[in-house]
Design a protein around this motif. Structure first.
Motif, mmCIF file in Angstrom:
data_model
loop_
_atom_site.group_PDB
_atom_site.id
_atom_site.type_symbol
_atom_site.label_atom_id
_atom_site.label_comp_id
_atom_site.label_asym_id
_atom_site.label_seq_id
_atom_site.Cartn_x
_atom_site.Cartn_y
_atom_site.Cartn_z
ATOM 1 N N ARG A 1 0.853 -1.188 0.000
ATOM 2 C CA ARG A 1 0.000 0.000 0.000
ATOM 3 C C ARG A 1 0.883 1.230 0.000
ATOM 4 O O ARG A 1 1.926 1.266 0.632
ATOM 5 N N VAL A 2 0.453 2.250 -0.747
ATOM 6 C CA VAL A 2 1.139 3.537 -0.756
ATOM 7 C C VAL A 2 0.105 4.598 -0.409
ATOM 8 O O VAL A 2 -0.984 4.640 -0.977
ATOM 9 N N GLU A 3 0.449 5.431 0.550
ATOM 10 C CA GLU A 3 -0.425 6.520 1.002
ATOM 11 C C GLU A 3 0.186 7.840 0.531
ATOM 12 O O GLU A 3 1.356 8.097 0.765
ATOM 13 N N ILE A 4 -0.618 8.660 -0.167
ATOM 14 C CA ILE A 4 -0.143 9.923 -0.717
ATOM 15 C C ILE A 4 -0.954 11.052 -0.110
ATOM 16 O O ILE A 4 -2.182 11.022 -0.140
ATOM 17 N N VAL A 5 -0.275 12.054 0.453
ATOM 18 C CA VAL A 5 -0.936 13.239 1.005
ATOM 19 C C VAL A 5 -0.562 14.408 0.110
ATOM 20 O O VAL A 5 0.621 14.667 -0.121
ATOM 21 N N ILE A 6 -1.588 15.107 -0.421
ATOM 22 C CA ILE A 6 -1.320 16.231 -1.309
ATOM 23 C C ILE A 6 -1.933 17.509 -0.757
ATOM 24 O O ILE A 6 -2.870 17.472 0.043
ATOM 25 N N ASP A 7 -1.402 18.635 -1.203
ATOM 26 C CA ASP A 7 -1.934 19.950 -0.865
ATOM 27 C C ASP A 7 -3.079 20.230 -1.834
ATOM 28 O O ASP A 7 -2.876 20.309 -3.036
ATOM 29 N N ALA A 8 -4.296 20.364 -1.301
ATOM 30 C CA ALA A 8 -5.474 20.588 -2.135
ATOM 31 C C ALA A 8 -5.780 22.072 -2.308
ATOM 32 O O ALA A 8 -6.774 22.432 -2.926
ATOM 33 N N ASN B 1 4.071 0.224 -7.420
ATOM 34 C CA ASN B 1 5.338 0.796 -7.854
ATOM 35 C C ASN B 1 5.224 2.318 -7.862
ATOM 36 O O ASN B 1 4.233 2.863 -8.327
ATOM 37 N N VAL B 2 6.257 3.006 -7.346
ATOM 38 C CA VAL B 2 6.278 4.470 -7.310
ATOM 39 C C VAL B 2 7.407 4.963 -8.204
ATOM 40 O O VAL B 2 8.540 4.513 -8.076
ATOM 41 N N THR B 3 7.078 5.887 -9.116
ATOM 42 C CA THR B 3 8.094 6.522 -9.954
ATOM 43 C C THR B 3 7.881 8.025 -9.913
ATOM 44 O O THR B 3 6.769 8.497 -9.655
ATOM 45 N N HIS B 4 8.955 8.767 -10.154
ATOM 46 C CA HIS B 4 8.819 10.219 -10.199
ATOM 47 C C HIS B 4 9.790 10.766 -11.233
ATOM 48 O O HIS B 4 10.873 10.224 -11.457
ATOM 49 N N GLY B 5 9.373 11.833 -11.866
ATOM 50 C CA GLY B 5 10.211 12.471 -12.866
ATOM 51 C C GLY B 5 9.428 13.547 -13.592
ATOM 52 O O GLY B 5 8.197 13.455 -13.728
ATOM 53 N N ARG B 6 10.142 14.584 -14.028
ATOM 54 C CA ARG B 6 9.538 15.692 -14.775
ATOM 55 C C ARG B 6 8.355 16.324 -14.058
ATOM 56 O O ARG B 6 7.346 16.675 -14.670
#
Length: 86
Positions: A5-12, A32-37
């Motif tokens: 499980r992946v938990e993501i908290v974002i600024d709304a 799977n988590v990836t990040h770029g650009r």
């Protein structure tokens, strides 16, 4: 593994936050988590490598990203029998 499980908290915006969970829903799948650009991408992937579903977030909006790996089941050698008092 099922249970990844992946938990993501974002600024709304306006000082509020939103929380999203991406979970491996079946046995044999992983998250799977990836990040770029400037984008953070969280995907549920099958054993064969095909993507089932994907969530994308702007990297500058992500406040926290927490990965919760599936708990491994103990192997028979690692199980310690407990003594019961009668």
């Amino acid at each position: 593994m099922k249970g990844d499980r992946v938990e993501i908290v974002i600024d709304a915006g306006s000082g509020t936050t939103r929380t999203y969970d991406v979970t491996a829903t079946r046995a044999g799948r992983r998250v799977n988590v990836t990040h770029g650009r400037g984008v953070v991408e969280v995907s549920e992937i099958t054993r064969g490598g095909s993507t089932v579903r994907t969530a994308r977030f702007l990297a500058n909006r992500v406040l926290a990203l927490v990965e919760h790996p599936a708990a491994d089941e103990p192997v028979a050698d690692e199980i310690t029998p407990s003594l019961r008092s009668v």
